[in-house]
Design an enzyme around this catalytic site. Structure first.
Site, PDB file in Angstrom:
ATOM      1  N   LYS A   1       0.860  -1.195   0.000  1.00 40.10           N
ATOM      2  CA  LYS A   1       0.000   0.000   0.000  1.00 40.10           C
ATOM      3  C   LYS A   1       0.887   1.234   0.000  1.00 40.10           C
ATOM      4  O   LYS A   1       1.712   1.419   0.895  1.00 40.10           O
ATOM      5  CB  LYS A   1      -0.898  -0.018   1.246  1.00 40.10           C
ATOM      6  CG  LYS A   1      -1.777   1.218   1.382  1.00 40.10           C
ATOM      7  CD  LYS A   1      -2.844   1.016   2.448  1.00 40.10           C
ATOM      8  CE  LYS A   1      -3.677   2.274   2.689  1.00 40.10           C
ATOM      9  NZ  LYS A   1      -4.757   2.074   3.661  1.00 40.10           N
TER      10      LYS A   1
ATOM     11  N   ASP B   1     -13.157   4.576  10.301  1.00 38.26           N
ATOM     12  CA  ASP B   1     -13.530   4.529   8.885  1.00 38.26           C
ATOM     13  C   ASP B   1     -14.040   3.118   8.615  1.00 38.26           C
ATOM     14  O   ASP B   1     -13.722   2.502   7.609  1.00 38.26           O
ATOM     15  CB  ASP B   1     -12.313   4.855   8.006  1.00 38.26           C
ATOM     16  CG  ASP B   1     -12.728   5.350   6.620  1.00 38.26           C
ATOM     17  OD1 ASP B   1     -13.942   5.560   6.395  1.00 38.26           O
ATOM     18  OD2 ASP B   1     -11.847   5.512   5.762  1.00 38.26           O
TER      19      ASP B   1
HETATM   20  P1  ADP Z   1      -7.472   3.674   1.615  1.00 39.72           P
HETATM   21  O1  ADP Z   1      -6.854   3.983   2.941  1.00 39.72           O
HETATM   22  O2  ADP Z   1      -6.902   4.533   0.564  1.00 39.72           O
HETATM   23  O3  ADP Z   1      -8.970   3.635   1.647  1.00 39.72           O
HETATM   24  P2  ADP Z   1      -7.430   0.769   1.776  1.00 39.72           P
HETATM   25  O4  ADP Z   1      -6.430   0.235   2.734  1.00 39.72           O
HETATM   26  O5  ADP Z   1      -8.841   0.824   2.233  1.00 39.72           O
HETATM   27  O6  ADP Z   1      -6.955   2.195   1.244  1.00 39.72           O
HETATM   28  O7  ADP Z   1      -7.326  -0.097   0.448  1.00 39.72           O
HETATM   29  C1  ADP Z   1      -8.076   0.220  -0.717  1.00 39.72           C
HETATM   30  C2  ADP Z   1      -8.514  -1.049  -1.399  1.00 39.72           C
HETATM   31  O8  ADP Z   1      -7.367  -1.860  -1.713  1.00 39.72           O
HETATM   32  C3  ADP Z   1      -9.373  -1.946  -0.533  1.00 39.72           C
HETATM   33  O9  ADP Z   1     -10.735  -1.615  -0.647  1.00 39.72           O
HETATM   34  C4  ADP Z   1      -9.093  -3.319  -1.060  1.00 39.72           C
HETATM   35  O10 ADP Z   1      -9.870  -3.581  -2.200  1.00 39.72           O
HETATM   36  C5  ADP Z   1      -7.641  -3.231  -1.507  1.00 39.72           C
HETATM   37  N1  ADP Z   1      -6.742  -3.738  -0.463  1.00 39.72           N
HETATM   38  C6  ADP Z   1      -6.161  -3.031   0.532  1.00 39.72           C
HETATM   39  N2  ADP Z   1      -5.384  -3.807   1.299  1.00 39.72           N
HETATM   40  C7  ADP Z   1      -5.454  -5.053   0.779  1.00 39.72           C
HETATM   41  C8  ADP Z   1      -4.858  -6.315   1.120  1.00 39.72           C
HETATM   42  N3  ADP Z   1      -4.035  -6.475   2.150  1.00 39.72           N
HETATM   43  N4  ADP Z   1      -5.159  -7.389   0.346  1.00 39.72           N
HETATM   44  C9  ADP Z   1      -5.998  -7.266  -0.713  1.00 39.72           C
HETATM   45  N5  ADP Z   1      -6.578  -6.098  -1.090  1.00 39.72           N
HETATM   46  C10 ADP Z   1      -6.322  -5.008  -0.364  1.00 39.72           C
HETATM   47 MG    MG Z   2     -10.170   2.317   2.642  1.00 42.47          MG
END
Ligand code: ADP
Ligand code: MG
Length: 503
Positions: free
Chosen positions: A121, A226
């Site tokens: 991420k 959130d």
């Molecule tokens: P933000 O903080 O920008 O909202 P998120 O952590 O919610 O970011 O991640 C955005 C999207 O990425 C999630 O809705 C999911 O679909 C995907 N995602 C995030 N982390 C993972 C993970 N560890 N494994 C698979 N998909 C992930």
């Molecule tokens: Mg998110």
């Protein structure tokens, strides 16, 4: 604008030295004058300008001559710095497709040397003018400086620390693997964001599990802030995983009840709309979560027995301090919405809707091999750090001194004291220049910060091993998910597509 991560392979030590020098200069300059870059980088045989041109060509830097001539990092440049460190540490060796885009992040699949797929991420605070941060910009105008790179880094550090601590307390979260700058590496969740799920075989059970998580978090002294269908993943077996922690706050936060109620409301509303759960009818169902309900069948924040101090004790041990927490809360407090509810056609609580992501769009289709979908340069939105911006040609000694005192905070001293900065390969100034290990991230050698680094290395190895152990080969069943929107993780596809960053 897309740029190839492949370029990482061709960048020289000098390129990274100069890139790191710009990063360092940005601690107190919105735009870093070439002269300062040259003096910080101190290439043995000169040639900084040539290197700058090369970095510009690869769009790792942006040239700005609006106020005076200088450079700033693009998000891609920052990504490269973090990715290089993580690759050097052996955390992963290739980058695959983009699997998610959040309101302030991009998520990619990455693969380790032995083919284990992890999620990376990249935090992008400030990319989107979501109201939370936007409203805080007024505040920022009164502060002399603000650095989106710094905040993204803080968000990553916080996310990593929370993920790790929550995992250790048995919460269903991804396994935290490693963190550098604005980048967090974690295990890949085999599932889908709840928002994509149109049918559930057992919505009551899933609802209870999720509400139970809110309660358990509060019992541990925390509120997610959130907690909604975008940040809850569910797999084919109905296993729930929560993600996305940069906005979490303590139950002792002054707005704790409001955040708690908002999280709970999101879940109630979502299950009511999507799965037609009626909460007056299901009032008893909530009792399984171990909480007392309020009069209307909702959760009552006050009836939960909370243990405070989680933030201070456990998170500080992960490198995220109370001071970091306070700093972050100033900007992205509780998702930052201060209780405003965003209505959309479908869901009320989905903040991502502010971005026009309707969930189906939240997962991006396959990108070409090693192409990060870089969202242009970050609009840094810096205000002037301090008066030095008006005097770009101050001497390097002065500049370095200024670098040490931004907003009255002795950054360099902080960095020296903060093992995380040593570990994460961030640049440190020594005698006005960069040390080699700062550039290639090899600074986490065992003798530079012995105990902590050894511990972190062990932890990292364990985390990768755990992520590997928990991996399923392929998602095959998709019984209750809306098939039309299938965005399952095609590991084999990634393996075909992913190219090694360093061969
Ligand atoms: P933000 O903080 O920008 O909202 P998120 O952590 O919610 O970011 O991640 C955005 C999207 O990425 C999630 O809705 C999911 O679909 C995907 N995602 C995030 N982390 C993972 C993970 N560890 N494994 C698979 N998909 C992930
Ligand atoms: Mg998110």
């Amino acid at each position: 604008m897309k740029l190839d991560v492949d370029a990482l392979r061709y960048l020289s030590k000098e390129d990274f030295r100069v890139l790191t020098a710009v990063e360092m200069g940005m601690r107190n300059h919105e735009i870093v004058p070439a002269e300062l870059v040259e003096r910080i980088a101190r290439l043995k045989h000169g040639g900084t300008y040539k290197v700058l041109r090369n970095l510009l060509k690869h769009k790792l830097l942006h040239h700005d001559s609006s106020k005076y001539d200088g450079y700033r990092l693009t998000y891609l440049g920052y990504d490269f710095l973090a990715i290089k460190v993580l690759v050097n540490r052996g955390v992963f060796s290739s980058v695959g497709r983009q699997i998610g885009v959040g309101k302030e992040s991009d998520i990619f699949e990455v693969a380790t040397e032995d083919g284990t797929i992890l999620a990376m991420k990249l935090h992008r605070l400030g990319r989107i003018s979501f109201r939370a941060v936007k409203s805080k910009r007024d505040y920022l105008q009164h502060r002399r400086s603000y650095n989106w790179l710094y905040l993204s880094r803080l968000a990553a550090l916080k996310e990593f620390a929370f993920m790790k601590a929550l995992g250790e307390h048995g919460f269903p979260v991804p396994q935290a693997v490693d963190c550098n700058r604005h980048c967090v590496v974690m295990s890949l969740v085999q599932g889908y964001p709840l928002v994509q799920v149109k049918q559930l075989q057992n919505p009551d059970e899933v609802f209870e599990t999720i509400i139970g998580l809110i309660v358990r978090l509060a019992e541990h002294g925390l509120i997610h802030c959130d907690f909604n269908e975008f940040n809850i993943m569910i797999d084919d077996e109905g296993k729930v995983t929560m993600i996305d922690f940069p906005q979490m706050v303590s139950v002792s936060h002054r707005n704790a009840q409001m955040y708690f109620d908002r999280d709970a409301d999101c879940i109630f509303k979502f299950f009511n709309k999507r799965f037609q759960l009626s909460f007056h009818d299901n009032k008893d169902g909530c009792d399984d979560s171990g909480s007392d309900d309020g009069e209307d069948g909702r959760l009552s924040f006050w009836s939960i027995e909370k243990s405070a101090g989680f933030l201070d004790k456990e998170l500080a041990a992960s490198g995220f301090t109370r001071k970091d927490q306070d700093e972050m809360e100033k900007f992205i407090e509780g998702g930052g919405d201060e209780g405003e509810t965003v209505s959309s056609d479908d869901e009320d609580c989905a903040y991502e809707n502010q971005l026009g992501n309707d969930g189906a769009d939240a997962v991006i289709s396959t990108l070409p091999c090693l192409n990060l979908n870089m969202h242009q340069e970050v609009s840094l939105n810096h205000k002037k750090v301090d008066n030095t911006d008006e005097h770009p040609h101050t001497s390097v000694t002065e500049d370095l001194k200024i670098a040490e005192i931004v907003n009255g905070v002795d950054l360099c001293a902080n960095l020296r004291d903060n093992e995380n900065d040593i570990v994460d390969g961030s640049a440190l100034i020594k005698n006005g220049t960069l040390r080699e290990e700062e550039i290639d991230g090899s600074d986490d050698s065992e003798d530079s910060a012995p105990a902590l680094i050894k511990g972190l290395n062990r932890q990292r190895r364990r985390a990768v091993a755990a992520a590997r152990g928990g991996r399923k080969a392929v998602i095959s069943r998709n019984s209750y998910k809306d098939k039309g929107g299938s965005k399952s993780s095609h590991n084999s596809k990634l393996q075909r597509q992913a190219c090694k960053l360093y061969s």
